[in-house]
Design a protein around this motif. Structure first.
Motif, PDB file in Angstrom:
ATOM      1  N   ASP A 251       0.816  -1.213   0.000  1.00 23.03           N
ATOM      2  CA  ASP A 251       0.000   0.000   0.000  1.00 23.03           C
ATOM      3  C   ASP A 251       0.851   1.265   0.000  1.00 23.03           C
ATOM      4  O   ASP A 251       0.609   2.187  -0.769  1.00 23.03           O
ATOM      5  N   THR A 252       1.869   1.287   0.895  1.00 17.04           N
ATOM      6  CA  THR A 252       2.674   2.508   0.984  1.00 17.04           C
ATOM      7  C   THR A 252       3.508   2.696  -0.282  1.00 17.04           C
ATOM      8  O   THR A 252       3.868   3.814  -0.623  1.00 17.04           O
ATOM      9  N   LEU A 253       3.800   1.595  -0.966  1.00 23.23           N
ATOM     10  CA  LEU A 253       4.517   1.719  -2.242  1.00 23.23           C
ATOM     11  C   LEU A 253       3.581   2.242  -3.323  1.00 23.23           C
ATOM     12  O   LEU A 253       3.931   3.127  -4.089  1.00 23.23           O
ATOM     13  N   ALA A 254       2.366   1.677  -3.355  1.00 21.22           N
ATOM     14  CA  ALA A 254       1.433   2.036  -4.425  1.00 21.22           C
ATOM     15  C   ALA A 254       0.994   3.491  -4.323  1.00 21.22           C
ATOM     16  O   ALA A 254       0.862   4.179  -5.332  1.00 21.22           O
ATOM     17  N   ASP A 255       0.769   3.976  -3.091  1.00 22.26           N
ATOM     18  CA  ASP A 255       0.321   5.367  -2.999  1.00 22.26           C
ATOM     19  C   ASP A 255       1.487   6.349  -2.838  1.00 22.26           C
ATOM     20  O   ASP A 255       1.284   7.551  -2.691  1.00 22.26           O
ATOM     21  N   GLY A 256       2.700   5.811  -2.882  1.00 26.01           N
ATOM     22  CA  GLY A 256       3.863   6.691  -2.881  1.00 26.01           C
ATOM     23  C   GLY A 256       4.226   7.236  -1.514  1.00 26.01           C
ATOM     24  O   GLY A 256       5.170   8.013  -1.394  1.00 26.01           O
ATOM     25  N   SER A 257       3.487   6.836  -0.468  1.00 28.85           N
ATOM     26  CA  SER A 257       3.788   7.421   0.841  1.00 28.85           C
ATOM     27  C   SER A 257       5.118   6.905   1.388  1.00 28.85           C
ATOM     28  O   SER A 257       5.781   7.585   2.155  1.00 28.85           O
ATOM     29  N   PHE A 258       5.515   5.707   0.965  1.00 32.63           N
ATOM     30  CA  PHE A 258       6.826   5.210   1.379  1.00 32.63           C
ATOM     31  C   PHE A 258       7.930   6.110   0.829  1.00 32.63           C
ATOM     32  O   PHE A 258       8.852   6.494   1.539  1.00 32.63           O
ATOM     33  N   MET A 259       7.802   6.465  -0.458  1.00 31.97           N
ATOM     34  CA  MET A 259       8.836   7.276  -1.087  1.00 31.97           C
ATOM     35  C   MET A 259       8.906   8.662  -0.456  1.00 31.97           C
ATOM     36  O   MET A 259       9.985   9.177  -0.169  1.00 31.97           O
ATOM     37  N   ALA A 260       7.724   9.251  -0.230  1.00 30.64           N
ATOM     38  CA  ALA A 260       7.695  10.574   0.391  1.00 30.64           C
ATOM     39  C   ALA A 260       8.253  10.495   1.809  1.00 30.64           C
ATOM     40  O   ALA A 260       9.017  11.358   2.232  1.00 30.64           O
ATOM     41  N   GLY A 261       7.874   9.413   2.502  1.00 31.66           N
ATOM     42  CA  GLY A 261       8.339   9.243   3.875  1.00 31.66           C
ATOM     43  C   GLY A 261       9.841   9.063   3.942  1.00 31.66           C
ATOM     44  O   GLY A 261      10.494   9.538   4.868  1.00 31.66           O
ATOM     45  N   LEU A 262      10.397   8.373   2.958  1.00 28.56           N
ATOM     46  CA  LEU A 262      11.835   8.138   2.956  1.00 28.56           C
ATOM     47  C   LEU A 262      12.599   9.448   2.754  1.00 28.56           C
ATOM     48  O   LEU A 262      13.643   9.667   3.366  1.00 28.56           O
ATOM     49  N   GLU A 263      12.059  10.315   1.914  1.00 28.73           N
ATOM     50  CA  GLU A 263      12.707  11.614   1.685  1.00 28.73           C
ATOM     51  C   GLU A 263      12.698  12.436   2.988  1.00 28.73           C
ATOM     52  O   GLU A 263      13.703  13.046   3.347  1.00 28.73           O
ATOM     53  N   ASP A 264      11.541  12.409   3.682  1.00 30.90           N
ATOM     54  CA  ASP A 264      11.467  13.112   4.981  1.00 30.90           C
ATOM     55  C   ASP A 264      12.448  12.507   5.977  1.00 30.90           C
ATOM     56  O   ASP A 264      13.111  13.217   6.734  1.00 30.90           O
ATOM     57  N   TYR A 265      12.516  11.181   5.959  1.00 33.63           N
ATOM     58  CA  TYR A 265      13.423  10.480   6.865  1.00 33.63           C
ATOM     59  C   TYR A 265      14.869  10.888   6.603  1.00 33.63           C
ATOM     60  O   TYR A 265      15.620  11.200   7.530  1.00 33.63           O
ATOM     61  N   GLU A 266      15.249  10.896   5.339  1.00 28.77           N
ATOM     62  CA  GLU A 266      16.624  11.268   4.983  1.00 28.77           C
ATOM     63  C   GLU A 266      16.945  12.681   5.471  1.00 28.77           C
ATOM     64  O   GLU A 266      18.038  12.928   5.977  1.00 28.77           O
ATOM     65  N   ALA A 267      15.983  13.587   5.292  1.00 24.20           N
ATOM     66  CA  ALA A 267      16.234  14.974   5.697  1.00 24.20           C
ATOM     67  C   ALA A 267      16.278  15.099   7.213  1.00 24.20           C
ATOM     68  O   ALA A 267      17.164  15.735   7.766  1.00 24.20           O
ATOM     69  N   ASP A 268      15.313  14.455   7.893  1.00 31.07           N
ATOM     70  CA  ASP A 268      15.221  14.604   9.349  1.00 31.07           C
ATOM     71  C   ASP A 268      16.362  13.916  10.076  1.00 31.07           C
ATOM     72  O   ASP A 268      16.797  14.352  11.131  1.00 31.07           O
ATOM     73  N   GLN A 269      16.826  12.797   9.538  1.00 31.14           N
ATOM     74  CA  GLN A 269      17.854  12.028  10.233  1.00 31.14           C
ATOM     75  C   GLN A 269      19.241  12.299   9.668  1.00 31.14           C
ATOM     76  O   GLN A 269      20.177  11.531   9.897  1.00 31.14           O
ATOM     77  N   PHE A 270      19.377  13.365   8.925  1.00 33.67           N
ATOM     78  CA  PHE A 270      20.684  13.686   8.353  1.00 33.67           C
ATOM     79  C   PHE A 270      21.673  13.980   9.487  1.00 33.67           C
ATOM     80  O   PHE A 270      21.328  14.632  10.459  1.00 33.67           O
ATOM     81  N   PRO A 271      22.913  13.474   9.355  1.00 36.64           N
ATOM     82  CA  PRO A 271      23.878  13.691  10.439  1.00 36.64           C
ATOM     83  C   PRO A 271      24.044  15.181  10.750  1.00 36.64           C
ATOM     84  O   PRO A 271      24.058  15.996   9.842  1.00 36.64           O
ATOM     85  N   PHE A 272      24.149  15.488  12.019  1.00 35.84           N
ATOM     86  CA  PHE A 272      24.363  16.857  12.496  1.00 35.84           C
ATOM     87  C   PHE A 272      23.317  17.828  11.948  1.00 35.84           C
ATOM     88  O   PHE A 272      23.619  18.931  11.532  1.00 35.84           O
ATOM     89  N   ARG A 273      22.077  17.369  11.943  1.00 36.24           N
ATOM     90  CA  ARG A 273      21.009  18.185  11.370  1.00 36.24           C
ATOM     91  C   ARG A 273      20.932  19.576  12.012  1.00 36.24           C
ATOM     92  O   ARG A 273      20.731  20.576  11.314  1.00 36.24           O
ATOM     93  N   ALA A 274      21.099  19.627  13.341  1.00 37.00           N
ATOM     94  CA  ALA A 274      20.971  20.921  14.019  1.00 37.00           C
ATOM     95  C   ALA A 274      22.013  21.905  13.497  1.00 37.00           C
ATOM     96  O   ALA A 274      21.707  23.069  13.238  1.00 37.00           O
ATOM     97  N   ALA A 275      23.249  21.423  13.312  1.00 32.87           N
ATOM     98  CA  ALA A 275      24.306  22.292  12.806  1.00 32.87           C
ATOM     99  C   ALA A 275      24.003  22.702  11.365  1.00 32.87           C
ATOM    100  O   ALA A 275      24.224  23.849  10.966  1.00 32.87           O
ATOM    101  N   VAL A 276      23.469  21.746  10.590  1.00 35.84           N
ATOM    102  CA  VAL A 276      23.123  22.036   9.199  1.00 35.84           C
ATOM    103  C   VAL A 276      22.046  23.126   9.143  1.00 35.84           C
ATOM    104  O   VAL A 276      22.100  24.041   8.320  1.00 35.84           O
ATOM    105  N   MET A 277      21.070  23.022  10.066  1.00 31.65           N
ATOM    106  CA  MET A 277      20.009  24.031  10.130  1.00 31.65           C
ATOM    107  C   MET A 277      20.590  25.427  10.379  1.00 31.65           C
ATOM    108  O   MET A 277      20.161  26.402   9.787  1.00 31.65           O
ATOM    109  N   GLN A 278      21.571  25.473  11.292  1.00 32.54           N
ATOM    110  CA  GLN A 278      22.170  26.774  11.606  1.00 32.54           C
ATOM    111  C   GLN A 278      22.915  27.339  10.417  1.00 32.54           C
ATOM    112  O   GLN A 278      22.850  28.537  10.146  1.00 32.54           O
TER     113      GLN A 278
END
Lengths: 460, 385
Positions: B58-85
């Protein structure tokens, strides 16, 4: 999937490249095809089946034209009709029904289909293939993997350039994959990514913010919005093309150039020789010249121009503002050909005319409706609701001014000249190296934190 | 010919080196991103971070897996707080002056910009207050609308920043409410003390406890209460990084201090919110948490009741936003009981509450920014639940 995303950069790209480089040459096309299908299915998990259907169908049409040379023409017509039917059904059916309803007061319910991403690009590639096979310009592709690789090749799959089969077919059998070409491709990719992420997205964010003011703007604000969009669409689109060309090069393919600093054009004709060259080239080759081009009577020439530009407009999306945008260019091109070319005007003046006309074109292109486009153009030329300049205008001038200046600079050919010069010296190369790596780091920073990263071509 | 070869060679070395670096950086970051431990929560952004999305048909067919993975990559990027600054720094360098409705006053202070609400929104609040005061003519009503940093320090806001005049808004509300409601205007007091007192947090949208105390000393007279109680104040947290930094990403030179004022002579009272009865309005656990401002009453609650054996014969009903949280402690001891309603979370029958209680006073305490975007107060006052 889009190039300007973290999933692409840090998951898809490394996996694809590693697989691609480690397998022996004879499997490279297959790897590219499979990864391209995954790339497409990532964004269109259902419509990937439609693309596979299109691949099989066009592959068969190509083969049949070879085998049944007596019925070549009818097979071609069949192929063209089928391709256009698919494109028409998915892209224009809803638009057609809407117009029929409002024209005849009907109430036909048509389920609005989501437009398959890239359908206009890959359908045009497939058409160029079957037409060129018919014309005998190219041999039909016997190997379905090679053919599928041509249609699906992920670098140019969803936002062009529209690669013609004849330009690339030899490379399916033989191409050079070297560290040198990988490096060249990587540099091109990074520049394209920076254009998209650092310029187009930020300019687009500003354009959206200004557009939210609707008609309540000043003349300065209206111009700022229009200039932002003008720069945004250039950096977005040419950035995608750069990334495509770069990725192609990294894998040994030569993908054609698509943009040549269009905003320095001194005539509208020149603009269209520099803007989205693979699309204008396609229309020229497969529509304009078959209709007789300009080697016909003036009246027929006018007809040809109108047809080509009506189609060009419609190609960009199923909506009236794209039609008007196309016909607007038809009118300008005809005016240039039959009227203004008779006068000798100084270059700087024709440059200003051209860029202003192009900017107005983008206002028509980007507006939600023709009415909104009219209001914006009126605001730009002194009929603004909030006078010549207001607080909003000053704010965007001061907060977005640097970005616009950088944008204007990087849309000029001098950038190419500087780059060439830099590559001639060790110091220049070092600078370019540091600059490109810094750009890449900035891109990653913006992708990790950014919220505005649109895909502009979902209507194409 | 020779020089051309040499040039080509230089070029070739450049491209090769670039290719190797690019490949190494992409591959290195890919592996590093994968290996970098995931976290659930970002205290810098004050939000939960995206996790690996669920993978199924289901998550593959409606694309929510792909969208979720992009969010995951951004949110869990190493040193995100420093990157934000770094991002915010780049943005500011490019001239960005407002980020998520936040602008900069100076190196240490951020402020929310103000957007004047529509006239309908203003009259909705004014009408609801007036109707409520007309319904209960025997209860004394007061309103304190606190200005925000953006207007108290308006001279520090860059000239081109798009923000509306908060004074016009506050004047409009004060002019609109009926004469039965006593308006308490603290703007002059704030203007007079803005150099001497740190009135607002630099990293957060709230006023400081010093600011609230100043407002209290000024408001005591119109409220008819005493401001003579002695307090001992102290810093209870000196690493407060508030919502303005987390939402805008703008960095500031120093973190904020959170102060509390404790009565010099102990005051005994009970506070009831949620399901608990407590002996203190301070929640010390909050000091080690993500939002030390929650040390005051543990944050916002739909309603709270503070009981104090003061025998003043007065009982207060308060409608408030979070500005009140550090202000209310100064009121304890001045009323027998204080009932605090935060209309944003309140879904009870207000008239029933008033009928079953013996309120003598009502205080509306809001900050201008919150009231300008709020419609909960009118809903609660009109008893429209």
């Amino acid at each position: 999937m889009v190039f300007s995303g973290l999933t692409f950069l840090f998951l898809f790209l490394p996996v694809t490249l590693i697989l691609y480089y480690i397998v022996p040459f004879r499997f490279k096309n297959a790897v590219l095809m499979v990864m391209s299908l995954i790339f497409y299915a990532w964004g269109e998990p259902i419509y990937v089946l439609l693309m596979i259907y299109s691949i099989v169908m066009n592959y068969a049409v190509g083969l049949m034209m070879d085998r049944e040379s007596d019925h070549k023409k009818s097979i071609l017509v069949f192929g063209i009709v089928l391709n256009l039917f698919i494109l028409g059904f998915f892209k224009y059916f809803g638009f057609l029904v809407d117009n029929l309803n409002s024209l005849f007061g009907l109430n036909i319910h048509a389920k609005k289909l989501a437009l398959p991403v890239g359908i206009s690009f890959y359908t045009f590639q497939a058409l160029s293939y079957i037409i060129d096979v018919y014309r005998g310009k190219v041999k039909s592709q016997k190997n379905i993997v090679n053919f599928a690789t041509y249609i699906t090749m992920f670098p140019q799959l969803i936002a062009g350039p529209i690669v013609r089969y004849g330009d690339i077919c030899k490379e399916f059998d033989k191409r050079f994959i070297t560290l040198y070409s990988f490096g060249r491709g990587a540099l091109r990719f990074v520049f394209g990514l920076a254009k998209k992420v650092l310029l187009a997205n930020l300019l687009g964010e500003m354009f959206e913010e200004i557009a939210a003011y609707g008609s309540g703007v000043s003349t300065v604000t209206a111009w700022l919005g229009a200039i932002c969009y003008t720069l945004q669409i250039y950096f977005d689109f040419s950035g995608y093309s750069d990334m495509a060309i770069g990725l192609g090069r990294m894998m040994g393919f030569t993908i054609c150039e698509n943009f040549n600093y269009p905003y320095v054009s001194k005539t509208v004709t020149e603009f269209w020789r520099r803007w989205h060259m693979s699309l204008s080239g396609w229309f020229k080759e497969y529509v304009y010249i078959p209709l007789g081009g300009n080697r016909v009577s003036a009246l027929k020439h006018v007809r040809n121009i109108l047809i080509v530009w009506l189609l060009t407009g419609l190609w960009h999306g199923a909506a009236w503002n794209f039609v008007v945008w196309g016909l607007y260019y038809a009118a300008l091109l005809l005016l240039e050909k039959y009227v203004t070319s008779k006068f000798k005007l100084p270059g700087w003046l024709t440059y200003i005319f051209t860029i202003v006309l192009v900017i107005i074109g983008w206002v028509i292109f980007s507006a939600d409706s023709l009415g909104a486009a009219g209001v914006t153009v009126a605001s730009m030329f002194g009929f603004a609701a909030n006078g010549f300049v207001d607080k909003v205008g000053v704010y965007y001038l001061l907060t977005g001014g640097i970005l616009i200046v950088i944008g204007v600079f990087f849309s000029m050919p001098v950038v190419g000249t500087i780059q060439k010069k830099l590559k001639k010296s060790m110091a220049g190369c070092t600078f370019l190296y540091i600059f490109a790596m810094a750009l890449f780091v900035c891109c990653v920073i913006y992708l990790v934190t950014g919220n505005y990263n649109p895909f502009l071509y979902f209507r194409f | 010919m020779k020089s051309k070869n040499k040039k080509k060679k230089k070029n070739e070395v450049f491209y090769k080196v670039f290719g190797v670096t690019f490949g190494a950086v992409v591959l290195g970051l890919s592996v590093f991103t994968l290996a970098y431990p995931d976290s659930d929560y970002s205290s810098a952004e004050k939000r939960y971070l995206a996790q690996i999305p669920e993978l199924n048909v289901d998550t593959l067919a409606d694309g929510s897996f792909m969208a979720g993975l992009e969010d995951y990559e951004a949110d869990q990027f190493p040193f995100r707080a420093a990157v934000m600054q770094m991002r915010a720094g780049l943005d500011e360098t490019m001239g960005k002056a407002i980020s998520q409705g936040v602008t900069r006053l100076d190196g240490d202070h951020l402020a929310e910009v103000f957007e004047e609400p529509s006239e309908q929104a203003i009259s909705a609040v004014v009408n609801a207050v007036n109707a409520f005061s007309a319904r209960y003519p025997d209860i004394d009503m007061y309103m304190l609308l606190a200005p925000n940093a953006i207007s108290v320090y308006s001279d520090k806001v860059a000239g081109h920043v798009l923000t509306d005049d908060q004074n016009t808004y506050i004047d409009g509300i004060y002019r609109g409410v009926s004469g039965a409601v006593t308006t308490i205007d603290i703007r002059e007091a704030f203007a007079a003390n803005r150099g001497a007192v740190e009135l607002y947090y630099g990293t957060d949208h709230h006023w400081t406890t010093d600011g609230a105390y100043l407002a209290f000393t000024y408001a005591a007279k119109p409220l008819g209460i005493s401001a003579s109680r002695k307090y001992v104040s102290g810093v209870v947290n000196n690493t407060f990084s508030g919502t303005l930094t987390s939402s805008s990403g703008f960095s500031v030179g120093k973190l904020d201090d959170v102060k509390v004022y404790l009565p010099a002579q102990e005051l005994s009272y009970t506070v009831e919110w949620g399901d608990g009865l407590r002996a203190s309005c301070y929640l010390t656990e909050a000091l080690t948490g993500d939002d030390p401002y929650e040390v005051f009453f543990g944050g916002n609650h739909a309603s709270m009741v503070i009981k104090c054996g003061a025998k003043t014969g007065r009982s207060l009903l308060m409608f408030k936003d979070s500005y009140a949280n550090c202000f209310i402690p100064f009121l304890i001891g001045e009323y027998d009981s204080i009932t605090v309603i935060d209309p944003r979370y309140y879904y009870e029958d207000l008239d029933m509450l008033v009928a079953s209680s013996d309120f003598t006073d009502v205080l509306f305490l809001y900050n201008a920014n919150t009231l300008s975007t709020d419609n909960a107060l009118a809903t609660v006052l009109n008893n429209e639940q």
